[in-house]
Design an enzyme around this catalytic site. Structure first.
Site: not given
Length: 372
Positions: A71, A151, A199-201, A235, A321
């Protein structure tokens, strides 16, 4: 006593089905997706499938999805790239005072480089004022960035209304949807946004992978190879990309059931606390399911966190954070919480893996600590 995890807004446990889907791309299909032989082709196909799944999950086109490291990177890319691309038109950006630090600190960076940023106030529930937004837009406004859901207090913003204003004035609109994607229905076309970060997590996927939705081409973030249409060289992390797609697909398919369960747990917790007679305020409005920002009178939230940790219960005082900073958060300050409640703020964020027993144990633990 087993650990009870109630900080799902900070991160979520990776779904076992996600881990299972990722494993083959570490050992069996480990080829570089940019190579032309068969092993690389398997990785390339997996990335393409994942992009299709993620695009479908938010109502986008596959070519509008760019993979990132999470994110914060997506937020940085959206703001810095837009600023660079549109600086000849203007150098004015609008955001809110309760954004994630990935947005606020990026805005500070842009201010040091000659851009002007207007920080919108919010009401006592954390909602951006539509009229203040309209009054703040100028001919040189190039970008508006307002988060989908906060959040810390969980408040969901009226993004479709806000983005409509941006379009009327010819400004691009970005939303940090990191806390929302995978938990509430998201359709970028219905929202009318130009860009969206995720964001995936946050939705039971792996850490270190996210995406940026962008309607239209976006200036390069990293120069080098041809990955991500040449806009972000490097990659591809195939396993993580696959995991993110599976996590989003599962959460979207199971969203109604998960939401029903989490709202029931939320009600169970609130009822238990209310019955105890504790003096507290729940912050926000129209919150994300399971996101409870609770401010208790005349107590230190940090003390509550540490006492709960001793009982093997994980909660937070706000954004993960900013967990080392013990002062009152910028979000709590922005909503104008009465002083007696400010420092006693904690965040409990329920997830699909939580149980009735978890909720009752945390409620009873809080009651015991606060009444000692």
């Amino acid at each position: 006593m087993e650990l009870i995890y109630l900080d799902n807004a900070a991160t979520t446990r990776t779904d076992e089905r996600v881990v299972e889907a990722m494993l083959p791309y570490f050992t069996r299909y480990y080829g570089n997706a940019s190579t032309i032989y068969a092993l690389g082709e398997e990785s390339r196909k997996a990335v393409t499938r994942a992009r299709d799944i993620i695009a479908a999950g938010i109502g986008a086109k596959p070519e509008e999805i760019y993979f990132t490291a999470g994110g914060s990177e997506s937020d940085n890319w959206a703001l810095k790239a837009t600023a660079e691309a549109y600086k000849e038109k203007g150098k004015h950006i609008i955001t809110s005072k309760i954004e994630h630090h990935a947005i606020l600190h990026t805005c500070e960076y842009l201010e040091r480089r000659g851009f002007e940023v207007t920080y919108l106030d919010v009401d006592e529930n954390g909602i951006v004022d539509l009229e203040q937004l309209k009054a703040s837009i100028r001919p040189d406004t190039i970008l508006i960035s307002i988060m989908t859901a906060n959040n810390e207090i969980g408040t969901i913003q009226p993004i479709a209304e806000l983005s409509k204003v941006a379009r009327e004035y010819g400004a691009r609109f970005h939303t940090d949807a990191v806390q929302a994607v995978g938990h509430i229905p998201i359709d970028v076309k219905d929202l009318g946004v130009s860009m969206l970060s995720a964001s995936a997590h946050k939705f039971n996927g792996p850490k270190g992978i996210g995406f940026l939705y962008s309607a239209g081409e976006i200036p390069n973030l990293i120069d080098g190879g041809a990955q991500e249409k040449g806009a972000r060289a490097g990659t591809e992390n195939v396993a993580a990309i696959v995991g993110m797609a599976v996590a989003l697909e599962k959460n979207c398919l199971e969203m109604k059931a998960n939401t029903k369960k989490i709202l029931r747990l939320e009600k169970l917790l609130i009822n238990r606390l209310n019955a105890s007679g504790l003096d507290y305020i729940r912050n926000g409005t129209n919150q994300l399911p399971g996101n409870l920002s609770l401010s208790f009178a005349d107590v230190e939230g940090e003390m509550l966190l540490h006492r709960m940790d001793l009982k093997k219960i994980c909660i937070s005082t706000g954004s993960a954070c900013d967990s080392v900073n013990t002062q009152v958060s910028h979000v709590i300050k922005a909503i104008g919480l009465p002083e007696k409640y400010e420092k006693g703020t904690i965040r409990i964020s329920l997830g699909k893996n939580n149980s009735d027993e978890d909720v009752l144990m945390i409620a009873d633990a809080l009651i015991q600590i606060l009444k000692d």
